[in-house]
Design a protein around this motif. Structure first.
Motif, PDB file in Angstrom:
ATOM      1  N   GLU A  23       0.794  -1.155   0.081  1.00 40.46           N
ATOM      2  CA  GLU A  23      -0.078   0.099   0.009  1.00 40.46           C
ATOM      3  C   GLU A  23       0.868   1.169  -0.069  1.00 40.46           C
ATOM      4  OE1 GLU A  23      -3.104  -0.019   3.200  1.00 40.46           O
ATOM      5  OE2 GLU A  23      -2.338  -2.139   3.685  1.00 40.46           O
ATOM      6  N   PHE A  24       0.295   2.217  -0.853  1.00 34.90           N
ATOM      7  CA  PHE A  24       0.986   3.763  -0.604  1.00 34.90           C
ATOM      8  C   PHE A  24       0.124   4.489   0.159  1.00 34.90           C
ATOM      9  CE2 PHE A  24       2.626   7.599  -2.747  1.00 34.90           C
ATOM     10  CZ  PHE A  24       3.786   7.676  -2.333  1.00 34.90           C
ATOM     11  N   VAL A  25       0.739   4.907   1.569  1.00 34.78           N
ATOM     12  CA  VAL A  25      -0.103   5.649   2.575  1.00 34.78           C
ATOM     13  C   VAL A  25       0.391   6.728   3.051  1.00 34.78           C
ATOM     14  CG1 VAL A  25      -0.862   3.189   3.412  1.00 34.78           C
ATOM     15  CG2 VAL A  25       1.210   4.473   4.482  1.00 34.78           C
ATOM     16  N   ASP A  26      -0.370   7.406   3.708  1.00 31.85           N
ATOM     17  CA  ASP A  26       0.114   8.893   3.971  1.00 31.85           C
ATOM     18  C   ASP A  26      -0.192   9.181   5.439  1.00 31.85           C
ATOM     19  OD1 ASP A  26       0.458  11.505   4.118  1.00 31.85           O
ATOM     20  OD2 ASP A  26      -1.588  12.180   3.071  1.00 31.85           O
ATOM     21  N   ASP A  27       0.815   8.343   5.942  1.00 33.17           N
ATOM     22  CA  ASP A  27       0.958   8.471   7.461  1.00 33.17           C
ATOM     23  C   ASP A  27       2.313   8.816   8.066  1.00 33.17           C
ATOM     24  OD1 ASP A  27       2.626   6.286   7.131  1.00 33.17           O
ATOM     25  OD2 ASP A  27       1.556   4.951   8.445  1.00 33.17           O
ATOM     26  N   PHE A  28       3.033   9.694   7.524  1.00 29.79           N
ATOM     27  CA  PHE A  28       4.386  10.038   7.888  1.00 29.79           C
ATOM     28  C   PHE A  28       4.247  11.602   7.961  1.00 29.79           C
ATOM     29  CE2 PHE A  28       8.886   8.922   7.362  1.00 29.79           C
ATOM     30  CZ  PHE A  28       9.023   7.601   8.075  1.00 29.79           C
ATOM     31  N   PRO A  29       5.127  11.884   9.057  1.00 29.58           N
ATOM     32  CA  PRO A  29       5.275  13.396   9.058  1.00 29.58           C
ATOM     33  C   PRO A  29       5.884  14.193   8.084  1.00 29.58           C
ATOM     34  CG  PRO A  29       6.702  12.141  10.723  1.00 29.58           C
ATOM     35  CD  PRO A  29       5.845  11.245   9.906  1.00 29.58           C
ATOM     36  N   GLY A  30       5.689  15.253   7.936  1.00 23.43           N
ATOM     37  CA  GLY A  30       6.403  16.097   6.952  1.00 23.43           C
ATOM     38  C   GLY A  30       5.778  15.660   5.455  1.00 23.43           C
ATOM     39  N   GLU A  31       6.444  16.217   4.274  1.00 24.31           N
ATOM     40  CA  GLU A  31       6.075  15.978   3.084  1.00 24.31           C
ATOM     41  C   GLU A  31       6.478  14.661   2.540  1.00 24.31           C
ATOM     42  OE1 GLU A  31       7.729  18.863   0.430  1.00 24.31           O
ATOM     43  OE2 GLU A  31       6.690  20.521   1.633  1.00 24.31           O
ATOM     44  N   ALA A  32       5.715  13.487   3.146  1.00 31.71           N
ATOM     45  CA  ALA A  32       6.016  12.183   2.799  1.00 31.71           C
ATOM     46  C   ALA A  32       4.880  11.204   2.990  1.00 31.71           C
ATOM     47  CB  ALA A  32       7.443  11.615   3.883  1.00 31.71           C
ATOM     48  N   ARG A  33       4.919  10.393   1.981  1.00 31.06           N
ATOM     49  CA  ARG A  33       4.060   9.354   1.982  1.00 31.06           C
ATOM     50  C   ARG A  33       4.960   8.119   2.002  1.00 31.06           C
ATOM     51  NH1 ARG A  33       0.189  10.758  -3.013  1.00 31.06           N
ATOM     52  NH2 ARG A  33       2.413  11.335  -3.746  1.00 31.06           N
ATOM     53  N   ARG A  34       4.375   6.544   2.077  1.00 29.10           N
ATOM     54  CA  ARG A  34       5.303   5.622   2.132  1.00 29.10           C
ATOM     55  C   ARG A  34       4.533   4.574   1.688  1.00 29.10           C
ATOM     56  NH1 ARG A  34       6.010   3.221   8.019  1.00 29.10           N
ATOM     57  NH2 ARG A  34       4.098   3.434   8.981  1.00 29.10           N
ATOM     58  N   TYR A  35       5.403   3.410   1.347  1.00 34.07           N
ATOM     59  CA  TYR A  35       5.029   2.131   0.714  1.00 34.07           C
ATOM     60  C   TYR A  35       5.033   1.215   2.373  1.00 34.07           C
ATOM     61  CZ  TYR A  35       5.028   2.887  -4.098  1.00 34.07           C
ATOM     62  OH  TYR A  35       4.656   3.464  -5.417  1.00 34.07           O
ATOM     63  N   VAL A  36       4.113   0.480   2.464  1.00 30.95           N
ATOM     64  CA  VAL A  36       4.081  -0.345   3.669  1.00 30.95           C
ATOM     65  C   VAL A  36       3.634  -1.891   3.085  1.00 30.95           C
ATOM     66  CG1 VAL A  36       3.486   1.382   5.410  1.00 30.95           C
ATOM     67  CG2 VAL A  36       1.670   0.055   4.231  1.00 30.95           C
ATOM     68  N   ARG A  37       4.345  -2.823   3.429  1.00 30.65           N
ATOM     69  CA  ARG A  37       3.823  -3.944   3.150  1.00 30.65           C
ATOM     70  C   ARG A  37       3.135  -4.708   4.598  1.00 30.65           C
ATOM     71  NH1 ARG A  37       8.415  -7.463   0.291  1.00 30.65           N
ATOM     72  NH2 ARG A  37       9.818  -6.878   2.037  1.00 30.65           N
ATOM     73  N   ARG A  38       1.882  -4.972   4.529  1.00 29.14           N
ATOM     74  CA  ARG A  38       1.326  -5.649   5.861  1.00 29.14           C
ATOM     75  C   ARG A  38       1.253  -7.079   5.626  1.00 29.14           C
ATOM     76  NH1 ARG A  38       0.880  -0.891   8.767  1.00 29.14           N
ATOM     77  NH2 ARG A  38      -0.366   0.622   7.837  1.00 29.14           N
ATOM     78  N   ALA A  39       1.068  -7.788   6.667  1.00 26.73           N
ATOM     79  CA  ALA A  39       1.155  -9.361   6.965  1.00 26.73           C
ATOM     80  C   ALA A  39       0.060 -10.086   7.257  1.00 26.73           C
ATOM     81  CB  ALA A  39       2.223  -9.730   7.828  1.00 26.73           C
ATOM     82  N   SER A  40      -0.216 -11.222   7.081  1.00 29.12           N
ATOM     83  CA  SER A  40      -1.294 -11.970   7.719  1.00 29.12           C
ATOM     84  C   SER A  40      -0.784 -13.270   8.074  1.00 29.12           C
ATOM     85  CB  SER A  40      -2.552 -12.188   6.571  1.00 29.12           C
ATOM     86  OG  SER A  40      -1.901 -13.100   5.352  1.00 29.12           O
ATOM     87  N   GLY A  41      -1.397 -13.968   9.059  1.00 27.90           N
ATOM     88  CA  GLY A  41      -1.184 -15.216   9.453  1.00 27.90           C
ATOM     89  C   GLY A  41      -0.234 -15.010  10.788  1.00 27.90           C
TER      90      GLY A  41
END
Length: 549
Positions: A505-523
């Motif tokens: 996912e490409f999410v907007d949860d970072f301070p400053g002018e930054a978004r980021r990619y996150v990889r979530r997990a299941s299991g």
């Protein structure tokens, strides 16, 4: 004091021993032999119970200032992260030296200045003061390396990027290392490769061998410590020279050295590096390569940051501007001609922009291009590579996603051999860095889902061992890595049949002018740090039991 009994799990204890069905007892944050009347019971039937995983190559140094969980690491079973890699740490730093450190982090790790301005308080100067700042806020354990470039800049100022150090300067650096190790540092990081914001070699690259050995010996005087480096990966012969010098440092100081990355892309480069590592072990040195399990995929958006464009000065100059100024620059017709002329395919380049495919788009006109390769679009429309990148990006307000997939570290058989090699460590994730291009966190989950379960290439007990005790032993984290009595109770409970990485996912949860990619997990059912549940099906808890290790 709190006690927990994990019942009926398939315990993979991290030692490499075969899995066994049994209970696991925890008391006051430690593994114990048995317990009566536990305060908590966790049912782990049909689940694997293993030690918490260790990620030896991260850049969470800034993120830990506001996020003591180092998200999303815990979601992938990681209970210990090592920060301060690639010669960079947030301390030591003088008040007038913060901008220099920020600039190096911005170029080398793609962590933007607005993020530092918004969330890094710079209320410390020494390395012990930085550790004290993050200590007590941690949900994850932290092993902290002190950066060679940071130390050199602190002692030598601008001269750190001009010349070798004097004896007095080396002594001053050694005193800083002594102080850091006494405060709980895990070792030192250095670099043979990295460049600063002006494309000059970082301070560590000006150090001569006497300085490196002196610092390594100062570290070793504490009774532990690892020396981590980034090799000169653009030239195989220089990389081999780097390995040989690491062998000299290891023998002189009696310490392990870590070399990152060693990528499994097949061919001569892998074989000669493994042979070079073997030769160092044969002479008594301890030099290990770090290898990642995943194909090194990355994304590029002109609205964010991109290491792929650092070699193109005109593009980099615009990418260095605040995001709200870039669209006008990229749209300017005079600038466009220069940009187009500069962005041409390079012979032998592994990070080929022409090989990137169009990912997420936001305008109707761009939807027709999704999944197509940039080079193919250029050929079919009679355009250059630069024109394609600019046209698509401008239509999407610079948010068009370009994806490089299946190119770097793509030989999965070679990768498996590296993971299993006695001369390599499971690592090189780069989690916390380059967040607008990829998410380094998730390699532990990929190892379990791909190499252990789906391909059966690596046995479960071996897969767990290379993420736990093997790293703990070689990196001097002696109270973790196995589920044996007396060890810290870092524990992961997971469903081996279901553990998987969910969609990036490409999410907007970072301070400053930054978004980021996150990889979530299941299991993953439960993740315990020092005996306390920090992550579960219900999400993150309020517990912050992480320690400096």
């Amino acid at each position: 004091m709190s006690s927990t009994l994990i019942k009926n799990g398939l315990v993979v204890d991290g030692t490499g021993a075969a899995p066994i069905q049994r209970d696991l007892a925890i008391n006051d944050g430690k593994i114990v032999g048995a317990i009566s009347n536990p305060d908590h019971i966790i049912e782990a039937e049909n689940r694997v119970v293993s030690p918490g995983f260790i990620d030896i190559h991260t850049h969470f140094d800034p993120q830990l200032c506001w996020d003591g969980l180092a998200t999303p690491s815990l979601e992938h079973g990681v209970t210990t992260v090592v920060i301060g890699n690639c010669s960079l740490s947030l301390a030591p730093v003088k008040p007038d030296g913060t901008n220099k450190l920020i600039s190096m982090f911005q170029v080398i790790e793609d962590i933007k200045k607005p993020t530092f301005d918004a969330a890094v308080p710079w209320c410390w100067e020494t390395f012990p003061e930085y550790l004290d700042f993050i200590r007590g806020k941690l949900g994850v354990n932290v092993g902290a390396l002190i950066g060679h470039s940071a130390v050199r800049a602190y002692v030598m100022g601008k001269a750190s990027q001009e010349r070798a150090a004097t004896t007095e300067e080396i002594d001053a650096m050694c005193s800083i290392i002594d102080e850091a190790m006494a405060a709980g540092a895990l070792g030192i990081s250095s670099s043979y490769l990295d460049m600063d914001e002006e494309m000059r070699p970082v301070p560590s690259r000006f150090a001569e061998i006497d300085e490196k050995i002196a610092l390594a010996k100062a570290m070793a005087a504490s009774g532990r410590g690892v020396w981590q480096v980034v090799p000169y990966i653009v030239d195989i012969e220089q990389s081999l020279d780097n390995i040989r010098e690491l062998g000299d440092i290891s023998l002189a100081a009696g310490i392990p050295c870590s070399y990152q990355p060693l990528l499994g892309s097949g061919g001569r480069a892998v074989d000669v590096q493994i042979q070079a590592l073997r030769e160092q072990h044969e002479r008594g040195a301890r030099v290990y390569g770090q290898t990642m399990p995943r194909t090194f995929d990355m994304n590029m958006r002109l609205s964010e940051t991109s290491m792929l464009l650092y070699g193109y000065p005109s593009w980099k100059a615009i990418m260095d501007l605040p995001s709200d100024e870039r669209l006008g620059k990229f749209s300017d017709s005079t600038t466009r001609r220069k940009l187009v002329e500069e962005l041409v395919p390079r012979e032998g380049g592994i990070f080929g922009i022409a090989q990137m495919r169009v990912g997420d788009v936001y305008s109707e006109e761009n939807k027709q291009y999704q999944g197509q390769m940039v080079g193919e679009i250029a050929e079919s429309e009679g355009k250059t590579i630069g024109e394609v990148i600019l046209d698509l990006s401008i239509r999407d307000n610079l948010d068009t996603e370009f994806q490089l997939k299946g190119v770097v570290n793509a030989d999965q058989e070679a990768v498996a051999k590296l993971i299993e090699s006695p001369y390599c460590h499971f690592g090189a994730s780069d989690a916390g860095a380059h967040i607008t291009q990829f998410c380094g966190t998730g390699d532990t989950t990929y190892l379990l889902s791909h190499f252990v379960r789906d391909s059966g290439r690596i046995p479960l007990e071996r897969g767990v061992q290379c993420m736990t005790s093997e790293l703990a032993q070689d990196w001097g984290i002696h109270d973790r890595g196995t589920l044996t009595a007396g060890q810290a109770a870092d524990v992961v409970i997971f469903d081996a049949d279901k553990v998987a990485i969910t969609k990036e996912e490409f999410v907007d949860d970072f301070p400053g002018e930054a978004r980021r990619y996150v990889r979530r997990a299941s299991g993953f059912d439960q993740v315990l740090v020092n005996g306390e549940v920090v992550y579960s099906h219900d999400g993150y808890s309020h517990a912050r039991p992480g320690e400096i290790v």
